[in-house]
Design a protein around this motif. Sequence first.
Motif, PDB file in Angstrom:
ATOM      1  N   HIS A  13      33.270  39.882  20.769  1.00 52.79           N
ATOM      2  CA  HIS A  13      33.619  41.392  20.503  1.00 52.79           C
ATOM      3  C   HIS A  13      33.769  41.476  22.434  1.00 52.79           C
ATOM      4  N   HIS A  15      36.517  43.218  25.104  1.00 46.75           N
ATOM      5  CA  HIS A  15      38.357  43.923  25.603  1.00 46.75           C
ATOM      6  C   HIS A  15      38.760  42.765  27.262  1.00 46.75           C
ATOM      7  N   ARG A  17      41.744  44.392  28.614  1.00 43.96           N
ATOM      8  CA  ARG A  17      42.610  45.014  28.943  1.00 43.96           C
ATOM      9  C   ARG A  17      43.643  44.487  28.764  1.00 43.96           C
ATOM     10  N   ASN A  41      41.400  48.565  21.522  1.00 37.79           N
ATOM     11  CA  ASN A  41      41.494  49.923  22.243  1.00 37.79           C
ATOM     12  C   ASN A  41      42.487  49.350  23.477  1.00 37.79           C
ATOM     13  N   THR A 106      33.882  56.558  20.970  1.00 36.13           N
ATOM     14  CA  THR A 106      34.049  55.943  22.650  1.00 36.13           C
ATOM     15  C   THR A 106      35.169  55.910  22.997  1.00 36.13           C
ATOM     16  N   THR A 107      35.815  55.291  24.120  1.00 36.13           N
ATOM     17  CA  THR A 107      37.060  54.663  25.226  1.00 36.13           C
ATOM     18  C   THR A 107      38.259  54.123  24.461  1.00 36.13           C
ATOM     19  N   HIS A 136      32.828  50.737  14.877  1.00 34.08           N
ATOM     20  CA  HIS A 136      31.564  50.489  15.705  1.00 34.08           C
ATOM     21  C   HIS A 136      30.833  51.586  15.455  1.00 34.08           C
ATOM     22  N   HIS A 174      27.468  45.516  18.618  1.00 34.75           N
ATOM     23  CA  HIS A 174      27.163  45.692  19.787  1.00 34.75           C
ATOM     24  C   HIS A 174      26.170  46.937  19.126  1.00 34.75           C
ATOM     25  N   CYS A 218      26.825  52.351  29.017  1.00 36.56           N
ATOM     26  CA  CYS A 218      28.165  51.905  27.910  1.00 36.56           C
ATOM     27  C   CYS A 218      27.959  52.953  26.882  1.00 36.56           C
ATOM     28  N   LEU A 219      28.662  52.339  25.441  1.00 38.69           N
ATOM     29  CA  LEU A 219      28.267  53.537  24.216  1.00 38.69           C
ATOM     30  C   LEU A 219      27.698  52.067  23.172  1.00 38.69           C
ATOM     31  N   ASP A 247      30.695  42.598  23.932  1.00 36.26           N
ATOM     32  CA  ASP A 247      30.961  43.818  24.042  1.00 36.26           C
ATOM     33  C   ASP A 247      31.364  44.159  26.006  1.00 36.26           C
ATOM     34  N   ALA A 249      33.166  45.163  29.020  1.00 34.54           N
ATOM     35  CA  ALA A 249      34.335  46.143  29.261  1.00 34.54           C
ATOM     36  C   ALA A 249      34.093  46.993  30.473  1.00 34.54           C
ATOM     37  N   HIS A 251      35.184  48.873  33.369  1.00 35.96           N
ATOM     38  CA  HIS A 251      36.338  50.039  34.245  1.00 35.96           C
ATOM     39  C   HIS A 251      36.395  49.407  35.816  1.00 35.96           C
ATOM     40  N   ALA A 263      32.611  55.122  29.378  1.00 30.85           N
ATOM     41  CA  ALA A 263      31.136  53.806  29.052  1.00 30.85           C
ATOM     42  C   ALA A 263      31.869  52.399  29.104  1.00 30.85           C
ATOM     43  N   GLY A 264      30.689  51.520  29.584  1.00 31.97           N
ATOM     44  CA  GLY A 264      31.458  50.188  29.262  1.00 31.97           C
ATOM     45  C   GLY A 264      30.844  49.170  30.374  1.00 31.97           C
TER      46      GLY A 264
HETATM   47  C1  NCD Z   1      34.467  50.073  25.535  1.00 35.99           C
HETATM   48  C2  NCD Z   1      35.500  50.224  26.158  1.00 35.99           C
HETATM   49  O1  NCD Z   1      35.544  50.022  27.195  1.00 35.99           O
HETATM   50  O2  NCD Z   1      36.609  49.755  25.934  1.00 35.99           O
HETATM   51  N1  NCD Z   1      33.180  50.401  25.814  1.00 35.99           N
HETATM   52  C3  NCD Z   1      31.575  50.639  25.770  1.00 35.99           C
HETATM   53  O3  NCD Z   1      31.313  51.268  26.133  1.00 35.99           O
HETATM   54  N2  NCD Z   1      31.497  49.431  24.722  1.00 35.99           N
HETATM   55  C4  NCD Z   1      34.543  50.280  24.182  1.00 35.99           C
HETATM   56  C5  NCD Z   1      33.953  50.501  22.994  1.00 35.99           C
HETATM   57  O4  NCD Z   1      33.691  48.954  22.657  1.00 35.99           O
HETATM   58  O5  NCD Z   1      32.534  51.429  22.790  1.00 35.99           O
END
Ligand code: NCD
Length: 346
Positions: A13, A15, A17, A41, A106-107, A136, A174, A218-219, A247, A249, A251, A263-264
């Motif tokens: 899992h 991200h 970007r 996402n 979430t994001t 999710h 997650h 985070c979420l 996860d 993620a 930012h 969140a991330g």
């Molecule tokens: C993730 C994101 O920023 O893309 N954020 C997070 O807090 N985990 C999205 C997600 O997996 O919920």
Amino acid sequence: MDTLSIIKPDDWHLHLRDSPYLQKILVHSANQFARAIIMPNLTPPVRNSNDAESYRQRILSALPQGSNFQPLMTLYLTDNTSLDDIHQAAESNSIVGLKLYPAGATTNSDAGVTDLKKMYPVFDAMQQRNLVLQVHGESNKKEVDIFDREKVFIEDSLDPVRRQFPELRIVFEHITTADAVDYVSSENSHLAATITPHHLLINRNDLFTGGIRPHHYCLPVAKREQHRLALITAATKGKANFFAGTDSAPHARNKKESSCGCAGIYSAFSAIELYAEAFEISQNFSNFEAFMSLNGPTFYQLPVNQDKITIQKSCWTLPTTLNYVDDELIPFKAGQTLQWRLIENA
Ligand code: NCD
Ligand code: ZN
């Protein structure tokens, strides 16, 4: 024991970007993992096989020279996902599943699913075509307390889907609660869960130590200590339906340190070492390889990697910041010392 060699792990899992951020962060995951499941996402989301293939090409072209890192693609389920989208995904060699974001949970989830029941024909087609549903698992009902959203989702969404589609392979992503650990443990091999390094290492107090800690947000949000301990047990016990998914993620720092912080948590820089830190807590590495490198491929019906990695018990300090195009990225545990270090990665 001060070194440990295991089969090279995968991140189930992640991200990544998109350009230009992709170019900055991909190297971290490629330095650690053989493969990763790439979350869809983006803005706009990765909605069909064409989107996924062009995103995959952008990832491959951003890889450091000589890297064999393999992105495994997912599609973003929306209210408009069609049966054709499912059949095309099943025909593709690079798409392994479809991600369910309850709308607004979430994001970048605004384009997510508003009514789960309306997705049942899509789930039926996914079940027939053996595509994995990545979930999710949080209720998107605003009136539900944020710390209860995972538990409520199990009761009002996940369990009904499991009962209706018993052959649909689902990854509960997650997980953060003892409730999720118990639910996944009580089900058969069609349900699995990923666990992040941060949910193994922090609880909800860490969001507020000495002040608000945006880099721990985070979420799903971190829960009470009893839940963290249940996750540690699930990860270290070696049961086949729990495996690593960071996860990670990213930012930008200014988006995290803000009056409405994103969140991330960014863990990709040292993901394997962070998982080792969590196993160190239990003083039991006997199932480290199963959790990191075997259970994931078994669930996803993919071959286990051939290469090996070695970690060594030796303290090192994480950087305080990483470069993130025109901003900074604060890695999880920035400036802190870890006990295990990745020393060899074939
Ligand atoms: C993730 C994101 O920023 O893309 N954020 C997070 O807090 N985990 C999205 C997600 O997996 O919920
Ligand atoms: Zn995620």
